[in-house]
Design an enzyme around this catalytic site. Structure first.
Site, PDB file in Angstrom:
ATOM      1  N   ASP A   8      -7.196 -39.463   8.220  1.00 24.34           N
ATOM      2  CA  ASP A   8      -7.313 -40.919   8.075  1.00 24.34           C
ATOM      3  C   ASP A   8      -8.465 -41.393   8.945  1.00 24.34           C
ATOM      4  O   ASP A   8      -8.480 -41.138  10.154  1.00 24.34           O
ATOM      5  CB  ASP A   8      -6.016 -41.611   8.512  1.00 24.34           C
ATOM      6  CG  ASP A   8      -4.888 -41.415   7.506  1.00 24.34           C
ATOM      7  OD1 ASP A   8      -5.111 -40.703   6.508  1.00 24.34           O
ATOM      8  OD2 ASP A   8      -3.799 -41.970   7.723  1.00 24.34           O
ATOM      9  N   ASP A 130       2.397 -46.898  -3.105  1.00 23.82           N
ATOM     10  CA  ASP A 130       2.883 -47.020  -1.737  1.00 23.82           C
ATOM     11  C   ASP A 130       4.016 -48.036  -1.727  1.00 23.82           C
ATOM     12  O   ASP A 130       3.801 -49.197  -2.081  1.00 23.82           O
ATOM     13  CB  ASP A 130       1.753 -47.482  -0.819  1.00 23.82           C
ATOM     14  CG  ASP A 130       0.496 -46.628  -0.985  1.00 23.82           C
ATOM     15  OD1 ASP A 130       0.644 -45.393  -1.061  1.00 23.82           O
ATOM     16  OD2 ASP A 130      -0.610 -47.184  -1.059  1.00 23.82           O
TER      17      ASP A 130
END
Length: 242
Positions: A8, A130
């Protein structure tokens, strides 16, 4: 089942967030290419890279770091998400060497975008779903929609996507274990592969997901666990992919 390390990116650094909160980050490295090399040397066949700044800002921000990883490891499968809102951005990533581009927010906001992208870039498009409390979140997880994850997954599966990446936001970065029941329910409801994401803490949980390979769970993404050492990536990868 493929075990996929996550990188990330925030401000050019490799970080992990807790439950997607940008202010609750832990920096693990300031060198994304070296981080990628670490996982390649441990046997990774694919990397999951998220441009966190891009997800929030709605356009790629860390694309240069992602391109550098692609250039350094041309044989590695790389899947990228975060801030991808146009076909031009998809094309830029694919030309840089990205194998799969993950569409999240734009898939929810402009459903026709996914269908168009699969036509323009066949074999390259994934959708990221998500979820928090049974609803789909967007804009770097900052906004909650009214969409049901399974309804959305079925719609996009019909568009010819390569896979769905399903993340339970409440578990992400918490080492609290993946939401196996929700992931299996989604995988059973669609004819495309599902990649599980969020919450993996140890080998036992990786193998619990692998037990549902026949339900359509073909991969699992791991982040904090391999950076903090609660999961030995090399060992877990060998067992997951056996």
């Amino acid at each position: 089942m493929l075990l996929i390390p996550a990188i990330d990116l925030k401000g050019g650094n490799c970080v992990r967030l807790r439950q997607g909160r940008m202010e609750d980050d832990t920096v693990f490295s300031d060198d994304p290419v070296a981080t990628a090399q670490r996982w390649v040397e441990a046997g990774a066949k694919r990397l999951h890279i998220v441009d966190l700044d891009g997800a929030v800002q709605g356009e790629p921000v860390n694309a240069h770091a992602i391109a550098a990883i692609c250039a350094g490891f041309p044989d590695l499968e790389i899947q990228v998400g975060g801030g991808i809102r146009s076909e031009e951005q998809i094309e830029t990533y694919i030309q840089a060497g990205v194998r799969y581009v993950i569409i999240g927010t734009q898939a929810v906001k402009a459903p026709g975008f996914v269908a168009d992208a699969t036509v323009s870039f066949p074999g390259h498009i994934m959708v990221g779903i998500d979820a928090r409390d049974g609803k789909v979140a967007t804009e770097g997880w900052s906004k909650l929609s009214r969409h049901d994850p399974i309804d959305l997954a079925q719609r996009f599966a019909a568009d010819g996507i390569e896979a769905i990446i399903y993340t339970d936001i409440s578990r992400d970065g918490m080492l609290s274990g993946p939401n196996i029941s929700a992931t299996v329910a989604l995988a059973q409801a669609v004819p495309v592969p599902v990649i599980a994401s969020g919450g993996i803490a140890n080998l036992e949980q990786v193998l619990a997901l692998k037990a549902h390979e026949s339900d359509g769970i073909t991969g699992a993404i791991t982040g904090r666990a391999i950076y903090e050492g609660t999961l030995d990536f090399s060992q877990a990868r060998a067992q997951a992919e056996a």
